[in-house]
Structure formats: structure tokens, C-alpha cells
Design an enzyme around this catalytic site. Structure first.
Site, PDB file in Angstrom:
ATOM      1  N   TRP A 142       0.870  -1.190   0.000  1.00  0.00           N
ATOM      2  CA  TRP A 142       0.000   0.000   0.000  1.00  0.00           C
ATOM      3  C   TRP A 142       0.903   1.236   0.000  1.00  0.00           C
ATOM      4  O   TRP A 142       1.835   1.322   0.809  1.00  0.00           O
ATOM      5  CB  TRP A 142      -0.855  -0.051   1.273  1.00  0.00           C
ATOM      6  CG  TRP A 142      -1.846   1.048   1.437  1.00  0.00           C
ATOM      7  CD1 TRP A 142      -2.749   1.506   0.521  1.00  0.00           C
ATOM      8  CD2 TRP A 142      -2.067   1.816   2.632  1.00  0.00           C
ATOM      9  NE1 TRP A 142      -3.516   2.508   1.063  1.00  0.00           N
ATOM     10  CE2 TRP A 142      -3.110   2.723   2.357  1.00  0.00           C
ATOM     11  CE3 TRP A 142      -1.487   1.830   3.899  1.00  0.00           C
ATOM     12  CZ2 TRP A 142      -3.587   3.627   3.299  1.00  0.00           C
ATOM     13  CZ3 TRP A 142      -1.958   2.724   4.836  1.00  0.00           C
ATOM     14  CH2 TRP A 142      -3.002   3.607   4.539  1.00  0.00           C
ATOM     15  N   ASP A 223      -0.569  -5.549   9.643  1.00  0.00           N
ATOM     16  CA  ASP A 223      -1.624  -4.635   9.225  1.00  0.00           C
ATOM     17  C   ASP A 223      -2.821  -5.502   8.828  1.00  0.00           C
ATOM     18  O   ASP A 223      -2.763  -6.218   7.825  1.00  0.00           O
ATOM     19  CB  ASP A 223      -1.118  -3.798   8.039  1.00  0.00           C
ATOM     20  CG  ASP A 223      -2.111  -2.722   7.628  1.00  0.00           C
ATOM     21  OD1 ASP A 223      -3.213  -2.670   8.197  1.00  0.00           O
ATOM     22  OD2 ASP A 223      -1.770  -1.929   6.724  1.00  0.00           O
ATOM     23  N   ALA A 225      -6.430  -5.142   7.745  1.00  0.00           N
ATOM     24  CA  ALA A 225      -7.413  -4.136   7.318  1.00  0.00           C
ATOM     25  C   ALA A 225      -8.600  -4.746   6.583  1.00  0.00           C
ATOM     26  O   ALA A 225      -9.511  -4.023   6.181  1.00  0.00           O
ATOM     27  CB  ALA A 225      -6.727  -3.099   6.420  1.00  0.00           C
ATOM     28  N   LYS A 258     -13.210  -1.407   6.095  1.00  0.00           N
ATOM     29  CA  LYS A 258     -13.806  -2.242   5.046  1.00  0.00           C
ATOM     30  C   LYS A 258     -14.794  -3.251   5.619  1.00  0.00           C
ATOM     31  O   LYS A 258     -15.853  -3.472   5.052  1.00  0.00           O
ATOM     32  CB  LYS A 258     -12.725  -2.995   4.264  1.00  0.00           C
ATOM     33  CG  LYS A 258     -11.392  -2.304   4.159  1.00  0.00           C
ATOM     34  CD  LYS A 258     -11.313  -1.305   3.043  1.00  0.00           C
ATOM     35  CE  LYS A 258     -10.097  -0.444   3.268  1.00  0.00           C
ATOM     36  NZ  LYS A 258      -9.518   0.176   2.159  1.00  0.00           N
TER      37      LYS A 258
HETATM   38  C1  LMR Z   1      -6.915   1.649  -0.749  1.00  0.00           C
HETATM   39  O1  LMR Z   1      -5.834   1.032  -0.683  1.00  0.00           O
HETATM   40  O2  LMR Z   1      -7.456   1.910  -1.811  1.00  0.00           O
HETATM   41  C2  LMR Z   1      -7.606   2.070   0.521  1.00  0.00           C
HETATM   42  O3  LMR Z   1      -6.961   1.517   1.610  1.00  0.00           O
HETATM   43  C3  LMR Z   1      -7.796   3.525   0.606  1.00  0.00           C
HETATM   44  C4  LMR Z   1      -6.569   4.280   0.956  1.00  0.00           C
HETATM   45  O4  LMR Z   1      -6.595   4.963   1.975  1.00  0.00           O
HETATM   46  O5  LMR Z   1      -5.588   4.221   0.233  1.00  0.00           O
END
Ligand code: LMR
Length: 402
Positions: A142, A223, A225, A258
Site C-alpha cells: 500500500w 496490518d 485491514a 472495510k
Molecule cells: C486503498 O488502498 O485503496 C484504501 O486503503 C484507501 C486508501 O486509503 O488508500
């Protein structure tokens, strides 16, 4: 004569002269780009939010019900303190860690503003506890991971994790890179539903990672999520729980964005496990002191919703049922994509919201400009943005690039 007020103003302006211009966040920028596209056939596979078959991101039924209860019964909005809603963190610990670990005297947890707040609080705690530590982050990940740790003063180091061309996790390369990790370094792991790849580690691969952490004295920072959006609530948490059970120190950053659909409410938590119970109080004290200096107190509304859901059997059951519907929809879409083209077959075995297409940046740009198909710049798609209605347009647009 120069007037002093204008000198002060100029000095103040020059004071920010060292700041470099910042590009807007590319992932979040897709929200506005998509909104401003007037084409009826456009497809939004950008930012990671769940979507139903109509392309909507609904408020979950149990969330609506909990909000109605709060509206009726909440008697005060006075401060709760830097730890936030204690009942929320306790009930959520059962969901994330399981009942047994949740009661461990070695583990402390606090509410945070979203998963990002949990990652940042954990990063600040690590900086205080282990000032020279590096955080090892798999590639790709990410895009916000490295900045969160770097802004907290940790050194972020990349290790190989996933090979896009072969759509495989490269564990051998990951372990080879981790040979350079020092005792007390930290390893960032995605507990389930890897973002951006969707690739899942096997039980044996998790074991190898646990072994490396144990042998080298590396601290895992997980993490989590997307719990419940891969294979199930317990299934998606088993690896996090196994790491906590096997290792002396561990951190878990949790997001309810989520799995409760509470994105903009910013609902998260951080749990930290110490080597012995005597360390729990200082760990907790430092977490609260840091929280106080960063956000003072976390926002309440979303956490109160989650607590209200988890403390009532009817709402908890309905939340779990709707979460299962969401998971089943994502996994059904995965199968449809996998069967649509041999070059996409790998997507069927992956889990969570995301997959990374083996296409380059030019293809991403041309799919957006010419077909109205929006995805992250690295070729990540949000599977939940697909539907039975837009699937054939997606595959037809993408096929020439595969
Ligand atoms: C994503 O990866 O699209 C989500 O977790 C939103 C973000 O905050 O980046």
C-alpha cells in the site's frame, strides 16, 4: 519606511520556502478523476471500497441499526480520554485476536483513528522503544505504508515479496533480503487480503516468516485491514494470531473501514504484545501519551457503532451475515474474472479486494483515457468494482494489453 508588519509577513512566508511541492495522492486522486468523467460506461476499480452489484458502497444494515440505537440512547458526547472507547477495543480484540489472546496480560490495545492511525501510533511507539530500528516493507505494498513509518522517523527498507509477471509470492527472495535485518528490526506484514496483490501466504510460508522473526529477533507489525473479506473472520486472522502466539513481541494495526464499511468514520485499533506482562503498563502509558500528543482523543462515532454491534447478538449476527455476503460477492467476481481470460486465471486463487494486473503504466493510462476503466497506477484493480454488468466491457478493454 518599511513597516514591521510587512517584514514579519515576508519572513513568515519565507519560512515555508523550504517546502517542496507535493503531488496529490495518486490513489485518492482517482476518486475525483472518476467523478468528473461523464462517460456512462466508466468502470471504477480505483480506491479500495466495497461495492455492490449496483456499484454502490452501502452503509451496512447493522451499522444503520446501531446508529439508530446511538441516536436514541447516547446521553453525552463528552470526552472519553486518549484511549477512546474501552468497550470497543475490548470487544474488537475478541474478533481480531480471538478470546484467549485478547485476555493476555502481555497485550494492550487502544482505539485509533483508522488503521492509518494505528500504524502511525505503532511507528511512534517503535521509535521511542527502538530508536535505531528499521522497518522492512514488502514490495509492492500500500503506497501509504512507507511514508507513515518514515514520517515517524523510522528507516523504511524494502524487501522483495511478489513477482507481478508470474503472479507469485517470491518467498525465497523475501527471506534472502531479510538476511540483512538486524535484531530489533520490524517486519510489516499484511494479515490477510494483501494490498495491492491479493496474494495469500500459505501456512508453510507463514511458518517460514515466523521462524525468521524468531531466529533473528525481528518484531512483526501486522496490518489487518480486511478481516472477513478473504475466507472468513477467523480464517483471515489465524496468521496474525499465530505470530502473536509464537513470538515475544508483536504489533497489530486494525482497520474497521472495510469490514464494517465505516471508511470515513476512521475506526481502528492498535494492539501491542510485550515479552512479559510487566512491560504492558509502560507500553500502554507510552501509547496513550503519544496518542494524546498526536490526536488527543480518537473520533467516537464509528467506534461507538462497532461497540454497539458487537455487544448485541442480533446486530453482531447480522453484521457477520452481511460481511459473508460481501466476501461471497468478491470471491464470485474473482472466479468470473479468472475464467474470462487465461491471463487472468491467477486472480481466482487470490483473496481480498485487490489484484495486480500484469500491465504497464501506459496500459493503465490508455485504459482510463480510452475505455473509462479506472485503476491504480501500478495496475491494481479493486475487484469489488466489477459486476456482472461491466465484466465483459472490462475484459474486452483489457484483453489487448495482456
Ligand atoms: C486503498 O488502498 O485503496 C484504501 O486503503 C484507501 C486508501 O486509503 O488508500
Amino acid at each position: 519606511m518599511t513597516d514591521l508588519a510587512s517584514v514579519d509577513r515576508r519572513a513568515a512566508l519565507d519560512g515555508f520556502g523550504a517546502l517542496a511541492p507535493q503531488a496529490p495522492d495518486a490513489l485518492l486522486g482517482l476518486i475525483a478523476l472518476y467523478r468528473d468523467d461523464s462517460r456512462a460506461e466508466k468502470i471504477d476499480l480505483g480506491v479500495g471500497v466495497f461495492r455492490d452489484d449496483a456499484g454502490l458502497t452501502p452503509v451496512m444494515r447493522a451499522v444503520k441499526a446501531a446508529e439508530a440505537i446511538l441516536l436514541r440512547e447516547q446521553e453525552s458526547k463528552s470526552y472519553l480520554g486518549p484511549e477512546g472507547d474501552i468497550g470497543y477495543a475490548e470487544l474488537l480484540a475478541d474478533v481480531a485476536l480471538g478470546r484467549e489472546l485478547a485476555r493476555s496480560p502481555r497485550i494492550v490495545g487502544v482505539q485509533t483513528p483508522g488503521g492509518t492511525g494505528a500504524l502511525r501510533l505503532g511507528a511512534e511507539l517503535l521509535r521511542r522503544a527502538l530508536p535505531g530500528a528499521s522497518i522492512w516493507i514488502g514490495s509492492p505494498t500500500w503506497p501509504n505504508h512507507a511514508p507513515i513509518f518514515q514520517e515517524a522517523g523510522l528507516q523504511a527498507r524494502a524487501h522483495r515479496f511478489y513477482d507481478v509477471a508470474s503472479a507469485q509470492i517470491d518467498l525465497a527472495a523475501m527471506l534472502e533480503d531479510l538476511e540483512a535485518a538486524a535484531e530489533g528490526d520490524v517486519l510489516l506484514l499484511h494479515g490477510c487480503c494483501h494490498n495491492p496483490t491479493g496474494a495469500s501466504l500459505s501456512t508453510e510460508q507463514w511458518q517460514s516468516i515466523t521462524d525468521v522473526c524468531a531466529v533473528k529477533g525481528i518484531i512483526p507489525f501486522i496490518d489487518l485491514a480486511y478481516q472477513g473479506l478473504g475466507d472468513g473472520l477467523d480464517e483471515d486472522a489465524w496468521a496474525s494470531r499465530a505470530l502473536f502466539e509464537a513470538l515475544p513481541n508483536a504489533l497489530l494495526a486494525y482497520s474497521c473501514d472495510k469490514n464494517f464499511g465505516l471508511y470515513r468514520e476512521r475506526v481502528g485499533a492498535l494492539w501491542v504484545q510485550s515479552a512479559c506482562a510487566e512491560q504492558s503498563e509502560p507500553v500502554r502509558g507510552n501509547m496513550l501519551a503519544l496518542a494524546r500528543s498526536i490526536w488527543s482523543m480518537p473520533p467516537d462515532h464509528g467506534a461507538a457503532i462497532v461497540r454497539t454491534i458487537l455487544e448485541r447478538d442480533d446486530l453482531r449476527n447480522d453484521w457477520m451475515a452481511e460481511l459473508a455476503e460481501m466476501r461471497n460477492r468478491i470471491n464470485m467476481l474473482r472466479q468470473m474474472v479468472a475464467q474470462s481470460h487465461p491471463g487472468l486465471a491467477f486472480i481466482g486463487a487470490q483473496r481480498g479486494m485487490f489484484a495486480m494486473l500484469p500491465i504497464d503504466k501506459n496500459a493503465v493510462t490508455s485504459l482510463r483515457a480510452e475505455q473509462g476503466i479506472y485503476m491504480a497506477g501500478n495496475g491494481r484493480i479493486n475487484i469489488a468494482g466489477l459486476s456482472k454488468q461491466n465484466m465483459s466491457n472490462f475484459v474486452a478493454g483489457l484483453a489487448p494489453h495482456l
